[in-house]
Design a protein around this motif. Structure first.
Motif, short mmCIF file in Angstrom:
data_model
loop_
_atom_site.label_atom_id
_atom_site.label_comp_id
_atom_site.label_asym_id
_atom_site.label_seq_id
_atom_site.Cartn_x
_atom_site.Cartn_y
_atom_site.Cartn_z
N TRP A 131 -33.70 -38.67 9.12
CA TRP A 131 -34.05 -37.63 10.09
C TRP A 131 -34.94 -38.21 11.18
O TRP A 131 -35.90 -38.94 10.90
CB TRP A 131 -34.83 -36.50 9.42
N GLY A 132 -34.64 -37.86 12.42
CA GLY A 132 -35.52 -38.23 13.52
C GLY A 132 -35.77 -39.72 13.62
O GLY A 132 -36.92 -40.15 13.74
N GLY A 133 -34.71 -40.51 13.58
CA GLY A 133 -34.83 -41.96 13.53
C GLY A 133 -35.21 -42.63 14.84
O GLY A 133 -35.34 -43.85 14.88
N GLY A 134 -35.39 -41.86 15.91
CA GLY A 134 -35.85 -42.43 17.17
C GLY A 134 -34.90 -43.48 17.71
O GLY A 134 -33.71 -43.24 17.88
N THR A 135 -35.42 -44.67 17.94
CA THR A 135 -34.63 -45.73 18.55
C THR A 135 -33.63 -46.36 17.59
O THR A 135 -32.76 -47.11 18.02
CB THR A 135 -35.56 -46.85 19.07
N GLY A 136 -33.75 -46.08 16.29
CA GLY A 136 -32.85 -46.68 15.31
C GLY A 136 -33.34 -47.99 14.73
O GLY A 136 -32.66 -48.61 13.91
N ARG A 137 -34.55 -48.39 15.09
CA ARG A 137 -35.04 -49.69 14.62
C ARG A 137 -35.22 -49.72 13.11
O ARG A 137 -34.85 -50.70 12.45
CB ARG A 137 -36.36 -50.05 15.32
N LEU A 138 -35.81 -48.67 12.54
CA LEU A 138 -36.01 -48.67 11.08
C LEU A 138 -34.67 -48.68 10.36
O LEU A 138 -34.49 -49.43 9.39
CB LEU A 138 -36.82 -47.44 10.67
#
Length: 410
Positions: A131-138
């Motif tokens: 959920w809410g992964g932002g830029t996708g870096r994680l």
């Protein structure tokens, strides 16, 4: 004494802001800065300002609840802070997350996914959801580690990103292009409507702290609720109203037996528990990893936290002035993990673990990733990697402030 703090070194005690004279000086400094004409601080986002005024005009009291104010500032469609196509995370944004300190947070989460898969049927597909992964870096760090360390498991992975921001979905598509065969996007309602599944591993990294909160205070022997209105200069300001006994925040405070000292302010996040309960029926068997900054209720509502935990982030500086530049900066509050665990148990989750980020990383084997090297090149990959690990583990950084809550079902 500075009134702004770097998020990477922020402390939770907020001792300086608990001194009224210091807080008043901060507000006065903000006013002087506005009068000197800094357009970024002087003006909120025009779309957000308009939405706030529209919503306020619908109120018979001519004010907004703080929760509504925060929700519009962050999530108003097309113009709220998290909805605009502007960087929020990283060097060009307003704050960093642990995924930006080397690759290790993602790698350690991957170790948890591996352990979870090994505890299940060895050939069962695993649905990884963020959920809410932002830029996708994680997500990239997790998927890279699974591909490189457990290729057979990686082939059984289906990764679902639940990201409400179109801007961040586009960024994730680019960041995760190497994993395109594993990737799909889904709206939360769409995912929740799907049949309950097994082998689900859900990740919520710094999701709950950005959910809108109510602000309350104890004043003269009664509880009051923070509302937001306009001052005589056309700016936004807070107004304190009696907290009605039947209000959801009052019910929460009574149920959780929260006691505030006279004059003490605090935040109540009702959405976090609702979200945890909402997700539960979709996962017949699986795990959920909730990573965020926060603490137990005993610490969050302790009398030394007279001003609560609400903070705003802009250009890698933190302030406690949510009414300046609405829509231009992040607004967050620490997560009440006691309430989260209570909501989880009520929804049928088992609390499988609650630990600091430091404890989580050590348990997952991060110390074994420290690399021996000659030390002749401080900018070499081994030295940089070791520095990232130390930064994640040091007690004066993210390691104690951030907590990891592990929930299990089935």
């Amino acid at each position: 004494m500075s009134d702004l703090y770097d998020k990477n070194s922020i402390k939770t005690e907020r001792a300086a802001s608990d001194v009224p004279q210091v807080r008043e000086a901060r507000v006065e400094k903000e006013r002087r800065t506005q009068e000197n004409g800094d357009p970024f601080i002087l003006n909120g986002h025009p779309g957000v300002e308009a939405a706030l005024l529209r919503k306020m005009s619908e109120s018979p009291l001519g004010v907004l609840s703080f929760r509504t104010y925060m929700e519009i500032c962050l999530y108003e469609e097309s113009c709220g802070y998290y909805r605009r196509e502007e960087p929020k995370i990283g060097r060009d944004g307003d704050f960093y997350t642990s995924a930006y300190v080397g690759r290790w947070m993602g790698e350690m989460i991957a170790q948890e996914v591996i352990r979870f898969s090994n505890s299940e049927s060895p050939d069962r597909p695993v649905e990884l959801v963020e959920w809410g992964g932002g830029t996708g870096r994680l997500a990239k760090q997790v998927l890279d580690a699974l591909r490189d360390q457990e290729p057979a498991l990686y082939e059984r992975i289906r990764f679902t990103s639940i990201e409400s921001s179109a801007y961040h979905r586009n960024m994730q598509q680019q960041e995760l292009r190497e994993h395109g065969a594993r990737l799909r996007f889904a709206a939360e309602a769409q995912w929740l409507a799907e049949p309950s599944g097994d082998g689900v591993f859900a990740i919520a990294n710094e999701l709950l702290d950005a959910m809108p909160v109510h602000r309350i205070r104890s004043w003269g022997g009664r509880l009051e609720l923070c509302a937001v209105g306009r001052d005589d200069r056309g700016g936004w300001c807070e107004r304190w109203l009696p907290l009605e006994e039947g209000h959801a925040a009052a019910v929460h405070i009574s149920r959780e037996a929260i006691r505030l000292a006279d004059g003490q302010q605090a935040e109540v996040n009702l959405d976090a528990g609702k979200w945890i309960a909402r997700v539960a029926p979709r996962i017949r068997s699986g795990r959920m990893l909730v990573v965020d900054y926060g603490d137990t209720a005993g610490e969050l509502y302790a009398s030394h936290r007279m001003k609560g935990t609400l903070l705003c982030y802009r250009r890698h500086l933190a302030d406690d002035l949510p009414y300046a530049a609405p829509g231009r900066k992040d607004i967050t509050a620490h997560v009440d993990f006691t309430a989260c665990m209570g909501a989880a148990r009520a929804a049928g989750w088992t609390v499988a673990g609650y630990e600091t980020q430091r404890e989580f990383l050590v348990r997952c084997g991060i110390l074994g990733r420290l690399a021996a090297h000659a030390g002749t090149d401080p900018l070499g990959p081994e030295a940089r990697s070791n520095r990232a690990i130390r930064q994640l583990l040091l007690s004066d950084g993210m390691s104690e402030l951030f907590k990891v809550l592990t929930l299990a079902r089935g």
